[in-house]
Design an enzyme around this catalytic site. Structure first.
Site, PDB file in Angstrom:
ATOM      1  N   GLY A 255       0.843  -1.213   0.000  1.00 35.33           N
ATOM      2  CA  GLY A 255       0.000   0.000   0.000  1.00 35.33           C
ATOM      3  C   GLY A 255       0.863   1.242   0.000  1.00 35.33           C
ATOM      4  O   GLY A 255       0.437   2.321   0.413  1.00 35.33           O
TER       5      GLY A 255
ATOM      6  N   LEU B 116      -2.279   6.926   0.606  1.00 37.64           N
ATOM      7  CA  LEU B 116      -2.205   8.027   1.577  1.00 37.64           C
ATOM      8  C   LEU B 116      -1.230   7.728   2.727  1.00 37.64           C
ATOM      9  O   LEU B 116      -0.319   8.506   3.013  1.00 37.64           O
ATOM     10  CB  LEU B 116      -3.633   8.270   2.132  1.00 37.64           C
ATOM     11  CG  LEU B 116      -3.797   9.079   3.407  1.00 37.64           C
ATOM     12  CD1 LEU B 116      -3.371  10.519   3.198  1.00 37.64           C
ATOM     13  CD2 LEU B 116      -5.267   9.018   3.867  1.00 37.64           C
TER      14      LEU B 116
ATOM     15  N   GLY C  81       0.931   5.099   3.072  1.00 40.02           N
ATOM     16  CA  GLY C  81       2.247   4.673   2.586  1.00 40.02           C
ATOM     17  C   GLY C  81       3.111   5.850   2.153  1.00 40.02           C
ATOM     18  O   GLY C  81       4.296   5.914   2.481  1.00 40.02           O
TER      19      GLY C  81
ATOM     20  N   TYR D  29     -15.701  -5.229   5.256  1.00 39.87           N
ATOM     21  CA  TYR D  29     -14.387  -4.634   5.532  1.00 39.87           C
ATOM     22  C   TYR D  29     -13.992  -4.869   6.991  1.00 39.87           C
ATOM     23  O   TYR D  29     -12.871  -5.279   7.303  1.00 39.87           O
ATOM     24  CB  TYR D  29     -14.499  -3.146   5.214  1.00 39.87           C
ATOM     25  CG  TYR D  29     -13.324  -2.269   5.551  1.00 39.87           C
ATOM     26  CD1 TYR D  29     -12.237  -2.174   4.693  1.00 39.87           C
ATOM     27  CD2 TYR D  29     -13.322  -1.485   6.707  1.00 39.87           C
ATOM     28  CE1 TYR D  29     -11.166  -1.332   4.987  1.00 39.87           C
ATOM     29  CE2 TYR D  29     -12.265  -0.650   7.003  1.00 39.87           C
ATOM     30  CZ  TYR D  29     -11.188  -0.573   6.143  1.00 39.87           C
ATOM     31  OH  TYR D  29     -10.137   0.266   6.440  1.00 39.87           O
TER      32      TYR D  29
ATOM     33  N   ASN E 151      -9.422   8.471  11.718  1.00 43.35           N
ATOM     34  CA  ASN E 151      -9.536   9.054  10.366  1.00 43.35           C
ATOM     35  C   ASN E 151      -8.226   9.726   9.958  1.00 43.35           C
ATOM     36  O   ASN E 151      -7.763  10.627  10.651  1.00 43.35           O
ATOM     37  CB  ASN E 151     -10.626  10.123  10.342  1.00 43.35           C
ATOM     38  CG  ASN E 151     -11.920   9.622  10.938  1.00 43.35           C
ATOM     39  OD1 ASN E 151     -12.659   8.906  10.286  1.00 43.35           O
ATOM     40  ND2 ASN E 151     -12.171   9.957  12.199  1.00 43.35           N
TER      41      ASN E 151
ATOM     42  N   HIS F 291     -13.375  10.233   1.970  1.00 36.71           N
ATOM     43  CA  HIS F 291     -13.616  10.592   3.372  1.00 36.71           C
ATOM     44  C   HIS F 291     -13.923  12.087   3.465  1.00 36.71           C
ATOM     45  O   HIS F 291     -13.750  12.829   2.495  1.00 36.71           O
ATOM     46  CB  HIS F 291     -12.390  10.229   4.213  1.00 36.71           C
ATOM     47  CG  HIS F 291     -12.196   8.745   4.340  1.00 36.71           C
ATOM     48  ND1 HIS F 291     -11.055   8.107   3.929  1.00 36.71           N
ATOM     49  CD2 HIS F 291     -13.028   7.779   4.811  1.00 36.71           C
ATOM     50  CE1 HIS F 291     -11.176   6.811   4.156  1.00 36.71           C
ATOM     51  NE2 HIS F 291     -12.359   6.589   4.678  1.00 36.71           N
TER      52      HIS F 291
HETATM   53  P1  NDP Z   1      -5.260   4.254  -0.162  1.00 38.21           P
HETATM   54  O1  NDP Z   1      -6.521   3.995  -0.929  1.00 38.21           O
HETATM   55  O2  NDP Z   1      -4.666   5.609  -0.243  1.00 38.21           O
HETATM   56  O3  NDP Z   1      -4.173   3.175  -0.575  1.00 38.21           O
HETATM   57  C1  NDP Z   1      -4.491   1.823  -0.682  1.00 38.21           C
HETATM   58  C2  NDP Z   1      -3.235   1.098  -1.075  1.00 38.21           C
HETATM   59  O4  NDP Z   1      -3.511  -0.309  -1.171  1.00 38.21           O
HETATM   60  C3  NDP Z   1      -2.687   1.556  -2.424  1.00 38.21           C
HETATM   61  O5  NDP Z   1      -1.282   1.606  -2.346  1.00 38.21           O
HETATM   62  C4  NDP Z   1      -3.135   0.431  -3.353  1.00 38.21           C
HETATM   63  O6  NDP Z   1      -2.295   0.270  -4.469  1.00 38.21           O
HETATM   64  C5  NDP Z   1      -3.010  -0.765  -2.421  1.00 38.21           C
HETATM   65  N1  NDP Z   1      -3.813  -1.904  -2.849  1.00 38.21           N
HETATM   66  C6  NDP Z   1      -5.163  -1.985  -2.943  1.00 38.21           C
HETATM   67  N2  NDP Z   1      -5.523  -3.190  -3.425  1.00 38.21           N
HETATM   68  C7  NDP Z   1      -4.368  -3.876  -3.638  1.00 38.21           C
HETATM   69  C8  NDP Z   1      -4.078  -5.173  -4.143  1.00 38.21           C
HETATM   70  N3  NDP Z   1      -5.044  -6.020  -4.519  1.00 38.21           N
HETATM   71  N4  NDP Z   1      -2.781  -5.546  -4.251  1.00 38.21           N
HETATM   72  C9  NDP Z   1      -1.787  -4.708  -3.887  1.00 38.21           C
HETATM   73  N5  NDP Z   1      -1.993  -3.482  -3.376  1.00 38.21           N
HETATM   74  C10 NDP Z   1      -3.279  -3.067  -3.271  1.00 38.21           C
HETATM   75  O7  NDP Z   1      -5.559   3.841   1.335  1.00 38.21           O
HETATM   76  P2  NDP Z   1      -4.970   4.438   2.704  1.00 38.21           P
HETATM   77  O8  NDP Z   1      -3.554   4.794   2.543  1.00 38.21           O
HETATM   78  O9  NDP Z   1      -5.959   5.415   3.193  1.00 38.21           O
HETATM   79  O10 NDP Z   1      -5.091   3.156   3.638  1.00 38.21           O
HETATM   80  C11 NDP Z   1      -3.971   2.392   4.043  1.00 38.21           C
HETATM   81  C12 NDP Z   1      -4.408   1.494   5.176  1.00 38.21           C
HETATM   82  O11 NDP Z   1      -4.871   2.313   6.243  1.00 38.21           O
HETATM   83  C13 NDP Z   1      -5.548   0.550   4.815  1.00 38.21           C
HETATM   84  O12 NDP Z   1      -5.272  -0.717   5.383  1.00 38.21           O
HETATM   85  C14 NDP Z   1      -6.765   1.185   5.471  1.00 38.21           C
HETATM   86  O13 NDP Z   1      -7.712   0.222   5.831  1.00 38.21           O
HETATM   87  C15 NDP Z   1      -6.137   1.840   6.687  1.00 38.21           C
HETATM   88  N6  NDP Z   1      -6.882   2.958   7.262  1.00 38.21           N
HETATM   89  C16 NDP Z   1      -7.126   4.108   6.534  1.00 38.21           C
HETATM   90  C17 NDP Z   1      -7.821   5.151   7.124  1.00 38.21           C
HETATM   91  C18 NDP Z   1      -8.112   6.429   6.384  1.00 38.21           C
HETATM   92  O14 NDP Z   1      -8.777   7.318   6.949  1.00 38.21           O
HETATM   93  N7  NDP Z   1      -7.655   6.584   5.153  1.00 38.21           N
HETATM   94  C19 NDP Z   1      -8.322   5.073   8.510  1.00 38.21           C
HETATM   95  C20 NDP Z   1      -7.963   3.855   9.184  1.00 38.21           C
HETATM   96  C21 NDP Z   1      -7.288   2.848   8.570  1.00 38.21           C
HETATM   97  P3  NDP Z   1      -2.539   1.111  -5.857  1.00 38.21           P
HETATM   98  O15 NDP Z   1      -2.993   2.488  -5.479  1.00 38.21           O
HETATM   99  O16 NDP Z   1      -1.198   1.087  -6.491  1.00 38.21           O
HETATM  100  O17 NDP Z   1      -3.595   0.388  -6.607  1.00 38.21           O
END
Ligand code: NDP
Length: 324
Positions: free
Chosen positions: A10, A14, A16, A145, A174, A188
């Site tokens: 990931g 956001l 990462g 989820y 969040n 969001h």
């Molecule tokens: P993003 O949507 O910004 O990023 C999601 C990431 O997951 C991307 O790098 C995407 O890769 C990757 N991804 C999705 N599906 C796959 C797959 N099948 N194989 C490989 N990589 C995959 O999400 P966030 O950064 O917001 O979230 C990161 C983590 O934080 C998640 O686990 C989420 O549940 C958790 N979280 C987020 C919150 C928030 O408010 N945003 C709150 C609490 C927890 P690509 O873009 O290259 O497709």
């Protein structure tokens, strides 16, 4: 940590990109900066589809990660979560199971996975804390989820008990920051409102915020969250999850969020609240006591207005390439 390969799944998202920013900009050798002997690898889905076990194994063969921060997930707003419950359940179970099992088989020394405060029970006594994850069913809207994410905590404990794995999890509230999803329909609250306000200024139209603006939420800036993950990687070795959040006394109202966005964008037009729209839950506070006790009193969160201003500046500067 001597000679380590840290894989961040990931890594293009956001959270990462927040970790990448901190690792690259904090002074080398400092508490959150890159350390000698560390190699950080940030991967998105184009490098491997983690729903697929063979692609996941190939990734481990290629990089041989000694440490893994696992952020990749199928994520979405309320609408998508409600419509695609089985997809959210199954794809996240597959992604998580592949990463946990590959980390075990390839003898990674440590794995941190990412849960979310929205996996907590719907009916629960507030504030949320780390002991309450499994105390009742999650809210109906994100049933798929939430169950998939909760299983990570169950699996972490089983991998530790049966094989002695050093697996753990973090539970952010969040998150907001650069590289967020600024889609107008399925994002969001903060990125959605930033995009709306940006368009209102550009088009000379009113900025309308859904609901009364009164609900309270805890938001964590992705750069602060990044530091929490880096701390956990280096200084925390227990299976027990930790909530990553600002304090309960740092809740902000949606109106305060919208006010800060109006200020950061420099919007001077008509700004109102559409009180015919639903507000959602009034508060769902989470305790960050465990984090603060462990990370120490020196750790400071970025003031909300500053973090929001930085996020808006990033969005405006990157409008053509941001996820909108
Ligand atoms: P993003 O949507 O910004 O990023 C999601 C990431 O997951 C991307 O790098 C995407 O890769 C990757 N991804 C999705 N599906 C796959 C797959 N099948 N194989 C490989 N990589 C995959 O999400 P966030 O950064 O917001 O979230 C990161 C983590 O934080 C998640 O686990 C989420 O549940 C958790 N979280 C987020 C919150 C928030 O408010 N945003 C709150 C609490 C927890 P690509 O873009 O290259 O497709």
């Amino acid at each position: 940590m001597s000679s380590s390969v840290i894989l961040v799944t990931g890594g293009s998202g956001l959270v990462g990109q927040g970790i990448k920013h901190i690792i690259e900009t904090e002074p080398e050798g400092s508490r959150f900066g890159k350390r000698p002997g560390e190699q950080w690898i940030f991967i998105g889905s184009s490098e491997a589809d983690l729903r697929d076990a063979a692609q996941t194994q190939a990734l481990y063969d290629k990089y041989k990660p000694t440490h893994v921060i696992h952020l990749a997930a199928l994520v979405g707003g309320l609408f998508k979560n409600m419509k695609y419950k089985l997809t959210f359940l199954r794809e996240n179970i597959l992604i998580n199971d592949n990463i946990l099992h590959a980390s075990y088989k390839n003898q990674s020394q440590k794995l941190i996975s990412c849960l979310s405060t929205c996996v907590f029970p719907d009916k629960v006594e507030y504030p949320l804390d780390e002991t309450k994850i499994h105390l009742g069913p999650p809210h109906e809207s994100n049933f798929g989820y939430a169950h998939a994410k909760r299983m990570v905590d169950v699996q972490n404990r089983a991998y530790k008990d049966e094989f002695g794995c050093n697996f753990t999890s973090a539970i952010p509230t969040n998150v907001f920051g650069p590289y967020d999803n600024f889609d107008l329909e399925d994002s969001h609250v903060i990125p959605g409102l930033i995009h709306k306000c940006y368009l209102a200024k550009k088009n000379g139209t009113p900025f309308v915020v859904a609901g009364t603006g009164k609900p309270l939420r805890q938001f964590i800036y992705s750069h602060d969250l990044a530091k929490c993950f880096i701390w956990m990687l280096r200084e925390y070795d227990s299976v027990e999850p930790i909530i990553f959040s600002v304090g309960e006394d740092e809740e902000v109202t949606i109106k305060e969020v919208a006010d800060a966005i109006v200020k950061a964008i420099g919007f001077e037009g008509n700004y109102t609240f559409d009180t015919t729209k639903a507000d959602g839950q009034f508060r769902k506070p989470a305790s960050n006591k465990r984090l603060v006790d462990l990370i120490g009193p020196d750790f400071k969160f970025t003031p909300f207005e500053k973090a929001l201003d930085d996020t808006v500046k990033w969005f405006v500067a990157n409008y053509d390439t941001a996820r909108t």
